[in-house]
Design an enzyme around this catalytic site. Structure first.
Site, PDB file in Angstrom:
ATOM      1  N   LYS A 214     -29.218  52.379-112.398  1.00  0.00           N
ATOM      2  CA  LYS A 214     -30.356  53.305-112.335  1.00  0.00           C
ATOM      3  C   LYS A 214     -29.921  54.751-112.141  1.00  0.00           C
ATOM      4  CE  LYS A 214     -33.954  50.071-110.841  1.00  0.00           C
ATOM      5  NZ  LYS A 214     -34.920  49.701-109.773  1.00  0.00           N
TER       6      LYS A 214
ATOM      7  N   HIS B 190     -30.975  49.888-117.271  1.00  0.00           N
ATOM      8  CA  HIS B 190     -30.105  49.988-116.093  1.00  0.00           C
ATOM      9  C   HIS B 190     -29.242  48.743-115.912  1.00  0.00           C
ATOM     10  CE1 HIS B 190     -33.099  47.476-113.937  1.00  0.00           C
ATOM     11  NE2 HIS B 190     -32.141  47.249-113.051  1.00  0.00           N
TER      12      HIS B 190
ATOM     13  N   HIS C 209     -29.451  40.019-112.966  1.00  0.00           N
ATOM     14  CA  HIS C 209     -30.433  39.779-111.911  1.00  0.00           C
ATOM     15  C   HIS C 209     -31.877  39.907-112.394  1.00  0.00           C
ATOM     16  CE1 HIS C 209     -30.211  44.187-111.710  1.00  0.00           C
ATOM     17  NE2 HIS C 209     -31.340  44.174-110.999  1.00  0.00           N
ATOM     18  N   HIS C 210     -32.091  40.395-113.631  1.00  0.00           N
ATOM     19  CA  HIS C 210     -33.439  40.423-114.205  1.00  0.00           C
ATOM     20  C   HIS C 210     -33.655  39.330-115.257  1.00  0.00           C
ATOM     21  CE1 HIS C 210     -35.089  43.853-112.127  1.00  0.00           C
ATOM     22  NE2 HIS C 210     -34.029  44.596-112.436  1.00  0.00           N
TER      23      HIS C 210
ATOM     24  N   HIS D 113     -26.560  46.029-107.458  1.00  0.00           N
ATOM     25  CA  HIS D 113     -27.295  45.422-108.568  1.00  0.00           C
ATOM     26  C   HIS D 113     -28.081  46.447-109.378  1.00  0.00           C
ATOM     27  CE1 HIS D 113     -30.473  45.353-105.431  1.00  0.00           C
ATOM     28  NE2 HIS D 113     -31.343  45.354-106.437  1.00  0.00           N
ATOM     29  N   ASP D 114     -28.476  47.541-108.752  1.00  0.00           N
ATOM     30  CA  ASP D 114     -29.237  48.571-109.468  1.00  0.00           C
ATOM     31  C   ASP D 114     -28.428  49.847-109.695  1.00  0.00           C
ATOM     32  OD1 ASP D 114     -31.589  47.212-109.974  1.00  0.00           O
ATOM     33  OD2 ASP D 114     -32.561  47.841-108.111  1.00  0.00           O
TER      34      ASP D 114
ATOM     35  N   ASP E 184     -34.047  39.983-104.619  1.00  0.00           N
ATOM     36  CA  ASP E 184     -34.510  41.291-105.078  1.00  0.00           C
ATOM     37  C   ASP E 184     -36.024  41.311-105.240  1.00  0.00           C
ATOM     38  OD1 ASP E 184     -34.296  43.935-106.097  1.00  0.00           O
ATOM     39  OD2 ASP E 184     -34.295  43.165-108.157  1.00  0.00           O
TER      40      ASP E 184
END
Length: 351
Positions: free
Chosen positions: A215, A240, A266-267, A211-212, A295
């Site tokens: 980054k 990201h 997811h954000h 998910h990240d 998360d």
């Protein structure tokens, strides 16, 4: 009613159902090329035929003894014999016999009185048909097994690729590995609480470990910064989500497509105040809604250079308070329904 089977050297079996013993059909088929023996079967013809699984069945009609059409229909109703070639031998006009044969499911018909040579030819053709069909079935089964093996191998390669990408994230952040492992465990709890199958939950959990991944493109001075980020740095950090999506979305892998969906969403927030697209409610894919809960919860209960870890109950209260604003209420409820499992996971995987 009696039955017999003519068995060939190469394992082919012709089963004969007749009204008399010894049946003229059995005597006629003694000379079938390759046949070596005649094996008597019991009066329980249907059961015996299912058990023997013959290559060809020959049914001799005897109106005064048994109803051949009814017998053939009964044979066709048996799953094991539904495709077995059946030759109906009966007295009557050839056209009428063919019509009856079609109606009851016979593969071929032969009118009495029959010629022994023609009987051999008819049975021989049906044997070739049966053996060709069995070989085709064998090859089809082998192909299905090969395809299943290839799919398992492809799935294993997919999962290995995901693990490698997860390692790439760990190279940028030595706390990422523990975080991703705990998030994946929380994802499984939420997914199963929502009623997803174990396989679906496992896929979302594994995909969530990326998910990240975006980054990777965030500069170290921002990613590793101990203090608060400036507005400009926050804008860079938020990129990201899109970067992760662009890294993954055009893969033919279903697992990486799920990962791309999660990376992008997811954000996002249930009330529409999230990023990068400001999606609202069920506009947000379910995978993204699940990972959002997992998360944020793990981020809250994990110690970082810029904050201490929150107590578990405080983090739980935050999720409950944000249900319907930040989070999908159903995902929060599913998460809390597995609270004991979550507590055990955090305690076991504490960084």
């Amino acid at each position: 009613m009696t039955g017999a089977a003519v068995e060939g050297d190469e394992g082919a079996v012709v089963a004969i159902v007749a009204a008399r013993t010894p049946a003229p059909l059995v005597l006629a088929l003694r000379g079938l090329p390759g046949s070596t023996c005649i094996v008597a079967v019991s009066a329980q013809v249907i059961e015996d035929l299912v058990a023997r699984d013959p290559d060809v069945i020959v049914v001799e009609a005897e109106a005064e003894r048994f109803d051949a059409p009814v017998l053939i229909r009964t044979l066709r109703a048996q799953e094991a014999l539904a495709r077995t070639p059946i030759l109906l031998v009966a007295a009557g006009e050839a056209r009428a016999l063919r019509r009856i044969g079609r109606e009851v499911g016979a593969t071929d018909v032969l009118a009495k009185p029959f010629d022994g040579l023609e009987l051999h030819e008819r049975v021989g053709v049906l044997l070739e048909l049966a053996l060709a069909r069995r070989e085709n079935d064998r090859q089809a089964l082998a192909m299905r097994r090969d395809a299943a093996k290839a799919m398992l191998e492809a799935a294993a390669r997919e999962r290995e690729l995901v693990r490698r990408l997860m390692l790439a994230a760990e190279f940028r952040d030595d706390q990422a590995g523990d975080h991703l492992t705990r998030v994946a465990g929380c994802v499984i709890a939420v997914a199963e609480g929502l009623g997803l199958s174990s396989a679906e939950a496992d896929d979302v959990a594994l995909a969530s470990t990326m998910h990240d991944i975006g980054k990777i493109g965030v500069p170290d001075h921002i990613l590793m910064k101990a203090g608060p980020l400036t507005p400009e740095e926050w804008d860079e950090m938020r990129q990201h989500a899109l970067r992760g999506y662009h890294m993954l979305h055009d893969s033919p892998s279903r697992l990486l497509q799920i990962a791309a969906e999660i990376a992008l969403t997811h954000h996002e927030r249930w009330d529409g105040s999230g990023y990068p697209r400001g999606l609202k409610g069920e506009e947000i894919p379910r995978s993204g809604r699940i990972v959002a809960v997992a998360d944020v919860f793990d981020a809250l209960v994990s110690a970082r250079s810029y904050k201490p870890a929150w107590p578990l109950e405080k983090a739980r209260a935050h999720l409950e308070a944000e249900a319907g604003r930040h989070f999908d209420p159903a995902c929060v409820a599913a998460f809390l329904s597995r609270w004991d499992d979550i507590v055990a996971l955090v305690q076991e995987r504490s960084s």
